[in-house]
Design a protein around this motif. Structure first.
Motif, PDB file in Angstrom:
ATOM      1  N   CYS A  10       5.663  -0.236  -5.073  1.00 51.25           N
ATOM      2  CA  CYS A  10       5.323  -1.462  -5.799  1.00 51.25           C
ATOM      3  C   CYS A  10       5.818  -2.724  -5.092  1.00 51.25           C
ATOM      4  CB  CYS A  10       5.877  -1.409  -7.221  1.00 51.25           C
ATOM      5  SG  CYS A  10       7.669  -1.277  -7.311  1.00 51.25           S
ATOM      6  N   ASN A  11       6.623  -2.581  -4.053  1.00 54.33           N
ATOM      7  CA  ASN A  11       7.123  -3.735  -3.303  1.00 54.33           C
ATOM      8  C   ASN A  11       6.403  -3.910  -1.968  1.00 54.33           C
ATOM      9  OD1 ASN A  11       9.070  -4.391  -5.271  1.00 54.33           O
ATOM     10  ND2 ASN A  11      10.429  -2.806  -4.462  1.00 54.33           N
ATOM     11  N   ILE A  12       5.305  -3.188  -1.772  1.00 54.55           N
ATOM     12  CA  ILE A  12       4.553  -3.228  -0.511  1.00 54.55           C
ATOM     13  C   ILE A  12       3.238  -3.968  -0.726  1.00 54.55           C
ATOM     14  CG2 ILE A  12       3.383  -1.849   1.250  1.00 54.55           C
ATOM     15  CD1 ILE A  12       5.416   0.403   0.597  1.00 54.55           C
ATOM     16  N   SER A  13       2.967  -4.950   0.145  1.00 54.25           N
ATOM     17  CA  SER A  13       1.693  -5.675   0.143  1.00 54.25           C
ATOM     18  C   SER A  13       1.091  -5.572   1.538  1.00 54.25           C
ATOM     19  CB  SER A  13       1.899  -7.146  -0.210  1.00 54.25           C
ATOM     20  OG  SER A  13       2.393  -7.266  -1.527  1.00 54.25           O
ATOM     21  N   THR A  66       5.828  -7.258   3.277  1.00 53.23           N
ATOM     22  CA  THR A  66       4.510  -7.876   3.344  1.00 53.23           C
ATOM     23  C   THR A  66       3.946  -7.662   4.739  1.00 53.23           C
ATOM     24  OG1 THR A  66       5.224  -9.537   1.748  1.00 53.23           O
ATOM     25  CG2 THR A  66       3.229 -10.019   3.023  1.00 53.23           C
ATOM     26  N   ILE A  67       2.785  -7.033   4.794  1.00 51.44           N
ATOM     27  CA  ILE A  67       2.089  -6.760   6.058  1.00 51.44           C
ATOM     28  C   ILE A  67       0.787  -7.545   6.004  1.00 51.44           C
ATOM     29  CG2 ILE A  67       0.997  -4.981   7.479  1.00 51.44           C
ATOM     30  CD1 ILE A  67       3.027  -2.975   6.188  1.00 51.44           C
ATOM     31  N   GLY A  68       0.548  -8.375   7.000  1.00 53.42           N
ATOM     32  CA  GLY A  68      -0.595  -9.288   6.997  1.00 53.42           C
ATOM     33  C   GLY A  68      -1.929  -8.630   7.251  1.00 53.42           C
ATOM     34  N   ASN A  69      -2.899  -9.469   7.592  1.00 57.72           N
ATOM     35  CA  ASN A  69      -4.264  -9.049   7.924  1.00 57.72           C
ATOM     36  C   ASN A  69      -4.359  -8.701   9.400  1.00 57.72           C
ATOM     37  OD1 ASN A  69      -5.198  -9.811   5.270  1.00 57.72           O
ATOM     38  ND2 ASN A  69      -5.155 -11.924   5.975  1.00 57.72           N
ATOM     39  N   HIS A  70      -5.252  -7.776   9.710  1.00 59.13           N
ATOM     40  CA  HIS A  70      -5.535  -7.410  11.101  1.00 59.13           C
ATOM     41  C   HIS A  70      -4.269  -6.951  11.829  1.00 59.13           C
ATOM     42  CE1 HIS A  70      -9.583  -9.052  10.677  1.00 59.13           C
ATOM     43  NE2 HIS A  70      -9.021 -10.092  10.088  1.00 59.13           N
ATOM     44  N   VAL A  71      -3.487  -6.095  11.177  1.00 61.05           N
ATOM     45  CA  VAL A  71      -2.253  -5.572  11.767  1.00 61.05           C
ATOM     46  C   VAL A  71      -2.507  -4.147  12.229  1.00 61.05           C
ATOM     47  CG1 VAL A  71       0.162  -4.962  11.291  1.00 61.05           C
ATOM     48  CG2 VAL A  71      -0.803  -7.076  10.365  1.00 61.05           C
ATOM     49  N   ARG A 104      -4.020   1.590  -3.941  1.00 64.60           N
ATOM     50  CA  ARG A 104      -4.254   0.296  -4.600  1.00 64.60           C
ATOM     51  C   ARG A 104      -3.578   0.237  -5.965  1.00 64.60           C
ATOM     52  NH1 ARG A 104      -9.125   0.423  -1.589  1.00 64.60           N
ATOM     53  NH2 ARG A 104      -9.010  -1.270  -0.080  1.00 64.60           N
ATOM     54  N   GLY A 105      -3.442   1.371  -6.618  1.00 67.49           N
ATOM     55  CA  GLY A 105      -2.737   1.411  -7.887  1.00 67.49           C
ATOM     56  C   GLY A 105      -1.232   1.525  -7.742  1.00 67.49           C
ATOM     57  N   PHE A 106      -0.777   1.842  -6.540  1.00 70.52           N
ATOM     58  CA  PHE A 106       0.640   2.091  -6.256  1.00 70.52           C
ATOM     59  C   PHE A 106       1.310   0.883  -5.601  1.00 70.52           C
ATOM     60  CE2 PHE A 106       3.587   4.626  -3.278  1.00 70.52           C
ATOM     61  CZ  PHE A 106       4.591   4.751  -4.214  1.00 70.52           C
ATOM     62  N   PHE A 107       0.656   0.299  -4.594  1.00 69.26           N
ATOM     63  CA  PHE A 107       1.200  -0.844  -3.873  1.00 69.26           C
ATOM     64  C   PHE A 107       1.014  -2.122  -4.687  1.00 69.26           C
ATOM     65  CE2 PHE A 107       0.258   1.117   0.587  1.00 69.26           C
ATOM     66  CZ  PHE A 107       1.317   1.981   0.440  1.00 69.26           C
ATOM     67  N   ALA A 108       1.819  -3.140  -4.379  1.00 70.11           N
ATOM     68  CA  ALA A 108       1.644  -4.455  -5.008  1.00 70.11           C
ATOM     69  C   ALA A 108       0.279  -5.032  -4.640  1.00 70.11           C
ATOM     70  CB  ALA A 108       2.758  -5.404  -4.583  1.00 70.11           C
TER      71      ALA A 108
END
Length: 177
Positions: A66-69, A89-94, A44-48
């Motif tokens: 830092c470019n990963i959500s 960007t990776i969505g919800n429920h993936v 959580r401190g590393f990813f966007a």
């Protein structure tokens, strides 16, 4: 990098940033699998962005972090590799199977131009409710629509429409769901 403009990958400031990210990735991969809260706090401190109820099995690799959500309720199996020179960007429920690679970095086709070290990056977006089978490779600039499935071993070179099953190399439409 994140703007899609060309850049020189060997620039010292890029190398320093990559080294710092590698140290965080190593820390994550070396943490005890029992330390779920600690591993997620680190990410959580590393990813966007890293949503709630995300599970990422070790090991994983990325360039910048830092470019990963990542949305909520997402499961990522072991050996995920993300070259995140542009946003991923990776969505919800993936659901992401083992040995999946997501690439944003692009290189010139012409050898002389490629040998200069110039490159650019194109973002990758994965919608909600997507299932990505094991050993899938997703190439730069691809968007995977909501509620889609990518069959194991596929190489995704083009956008995937929502509610679609694709598979193969290059991935092609198998059916709509």
């Amino acid at each position: 990098m994140v703007t899609g403009k060309r850049y020189r990958a060997a620039m010292p400031q890029f190398q320093e940033g990559l080294r710092k990210a590698q140290l965080i990735v190593r820390r994550f991969n070396d943490m005890s699998p029992d330390d779920v809260d600690g591993r997620m706090a680190l990410l959580r401190g590393f990813f966007a962005k890293c949503g709630e109820r995300v599970q990422i099995n070790q090991p994983m690799r990325c360039d910048w972090g830092c470019n990963i959500s990542i949305g909520h309720d997402t499961f990522i199996n072991f050996n995920l590799t993300i070259l995140d020179e542009a946003p991923v960007t990776i969505g919800n429920h993936v659901f992401i199977g083992p040995n999946v690679s997501i690439f944003t970095a692009c290189h010139p086709l012409d050898a002389e131009e490629r040998n200069t070290g110039d490159e650019w990056a194109e973002p990758v977006t994965i919608g909600d409710n997507v299932w990505i089978g094991g050993c899938v490779t997703i190439l730069p600039g691809v968007t995977v629509g909501h509620d889609s499935v990518i069959g194991a071993g596929s190489v995704v070179t083009k956008d995937v429409a929502p509610h679609t099953v694709v598979a193969g190399n290059p991935a092609g439409v198998i059916r709509h769901i």
